[in-house]
Design an enzyme around this catalytic site. Sequence first.
Site, PDB file in Angstrom:
ATOM      1  N   GLU A 142      16.176   7.179 -45.917  1.00 30.31           N
ATOM      2  CA  GLU A 142      16.996   6.036 -45.520  1.00 30.31           C
ATOM      3  C   GLU A 142      18.378   6.017 -46.167  1.00 30.31           C
ATOM      4  O   GLU A 142      19.341   5.571 -45.554  1.00 30.31           O
ATOM      5  CB  GLU A 142      16.272   4.721 -45.853  1.00 30.31           C
ATOM      6  CG  GLU A 142      14.985   4.480 -45.085  1.00 30.31           C
ATOM      7  CD  GLU A 142      15.216   4.226 -43.605  1.00 30.31           C
ATOM      8  OE1 GLU A 142      16.372   3.954 -43.211  1.00 30.31           O
ATOM      9  OE2 GLU A 142      14.244   4.309 -42.824  1.00 30.31           O
ATOM     10  N   SER A 168     -14.306  -9.989  -2.600  1.00 31.03           N
ATOM     11  CA  SER A 168     -13.813 -10.836  -1.512  1.00 31.03           C
ATOM     12  C   SER A 168     -12.621 -11.698  -1.903  1.00 31.03           C
ATOM     13  O   SER A 168     -11.988 -12.302  -1.030  1.00 31.03           O
ATOM     14  CB  SER A 168     -14.943 -11.732  -1.000  1.00 31.03           C
ATOM     15  OG  SER A 168     -15.973 -10.946  -0.430  1.00 31.03           O
TER      16      SER A 168
END
Length: 696
Positions: free
Chosen positions: A110, A379
């Site tokens: 970093e 359905s």
Amino acid sequence: MSDKPNLMEDTWSGTETADPIVHYDRARRKRALLLKLALYFFTVTFLSGFLFYLYIRFSPLPDSDLATHSRIVAADGSLVADLLNNGQNRIKVGINEIPADVQNGTIAIEDAQFYQHSGLNLRGLARAIYVDIKSGEIVEGGSSITQQLAKVLYLTHDRTFTRKIPELLLTLKLETRYTKQEILEQYLNVVYYGHGANGIGTAAKIYFNKNVSELTLAESAMLVGIPRGPSIYSPFVDMNKAKERQWQVLEAMVRHGYITQEQANDAYRQKIVLAEKKDIQSGMAPYFTRYATWSAINLHGVPEDELYSSGMILHTTIDLNMQKAAEAAIQKFLPAAPGLQASLIAIDPKTGHIKAMVGGRDFNQSPFNRVTAKRQPGSAFKPFVYLAALEAGATPSKMVKSEPTTFTYEKDQMYTVKNFNDQYAHDYIGMREAIKKSDNIYAVATALEVTPQRVVETAKRFGIASELKPYPSLALGVFPVSPMELARAYAALANGGTLLEPTAIQQITNAYGREIYGRDLDAQKAADPQNVFILTDMMKSIFDQGGTAARIAPTVANRVVAGKTGTTDTDAWMAGFSPNLVTVVWVGYDKDQFLNSTESYSAAQIWGDFMKNALENTPASDFARPEGLLELNIDPTTGMLASKNCPQVQREFFRIGTEPYQECTEHPSSGSSNSKKDTGESGVKKFWKWFRGDAN
């Protein structure tokens, strides 16, 4: 007069004097002025610098945004969940407890010049750019650790250039107030490591179930690599990506002299043993909370680390009273069978706002959200078959014989269709009766007549994004969809054919109440309101005597509701809606275990109980009827206009120009010859026949 030239005049023109003493005096005054200006400049610069130092050194730091928890609030503003820890406690650890490998790995990847710079790492920024370009991806960080700490602790996450100024000032303040070790300790305690882990102490527990002091070099390097992209480099998400990032950290540690190449190689080869992933969610409505955080990241563009640590507020759409009703209905009616699950989603059809969401029986036992899982709708898919037919010119009086049928399609292909439990009318039935009884023969015959491809296109217009194939079995709902998809499609029916995207978030604001992330939601016209209204009116019939949802009709007796049941061997659905609330319930087993009749029926029971309680304080209303429709009485056994002698009469709606005009020939009026000239028609019907040119 002498012709000798005047040298003084050639050198000095006009009124200038040639006196060297005057010239010297002017030069001296200029030098004095410049000296005074320089002294003034340096004095002002020194004083400004001194005052700036005093400001940096002694002015108070602002309150940290970490003290303001990121929160999820309901539609009424009440708190739903606190996202600071996402169900995990923040574990603060001292720098002496943090292994040197974690500290050195963090610095190497970093901010390699962390101990050399005073907060702004210009050399490190240049090096990071070089390394990233060389590797073809972002490997090393450009911002210093102190800058990142300032952003996490104090700043909102607005992506603006003007934010860089306070970031710079806060960075310098931190550097003058704290030692490098203190800054590194704070950073490692607040940086986000994914999955709700704020800080290295929490990360060690979540990923490896260890105290941070027990981490190995291999584990340290893996954790150190996560903050660059928690959703990418988490080993819970993708171990391959996590290993790639781990190697980048190890290489950086070798490059900057923290470990040897041999140590890096050994660490990379070490097997990573992860802790069991725990999804303990704090607060109410855990399935909804998880979905809202997913939406914030994936649909609204909120970076994950900001979501959990910036003090932002997610203003959601959830209605806590409806949510409680949903959870209570599942608790009350879902049979206590091991492994049996249920999901429920409720949406306001006029806004797309998700009002309630339950993704399973118990979040802590199974955090998998079944609202987004795909299952066969059975359905419950049929309404889109019938809508496609209405759009193609069919009407509610379309008659099909209900009996076991083998259909021929694509010239030589055969498809045999039966009804559930082999129950048939053994006679011709209309569209309303087919919906009411969920007749499979009628549905397949209709799909083949309008073509399955047209049914697919209709469903897609209503937001069904899952794969649908133009086969005859499409009409029976064999292609899986999620409850979320089905709710979206049914919401468009309830909304008169206008499709809206379901949304869990209304607005995202920062800790100061300013909107920082938004999302535009577009309404799309999916179908003509006339056809949608006709279909909706027929879908009310499932609650009538003999309908597939008749047993729950008393539960919603004071409401105008429409819907459709869906049942397969392994899935039970109840999808239905009032004018202002759409609810879809699914019941089943995750591993496709067969359902018994009690388990199947529980979907309708959950739906009915929820709708009753959710709408308790909402005035009852009917669906808005669009213009251009005729309301006529027909004989349901023939599909013709009902005569005064018809034993059964059914009220139906027709688009003007599609209504039947012949009176029932099975039950003619007294003295009627059943001719078109003597049909017992009303004056209105005769007028429409004349208007269409059918007066004779």
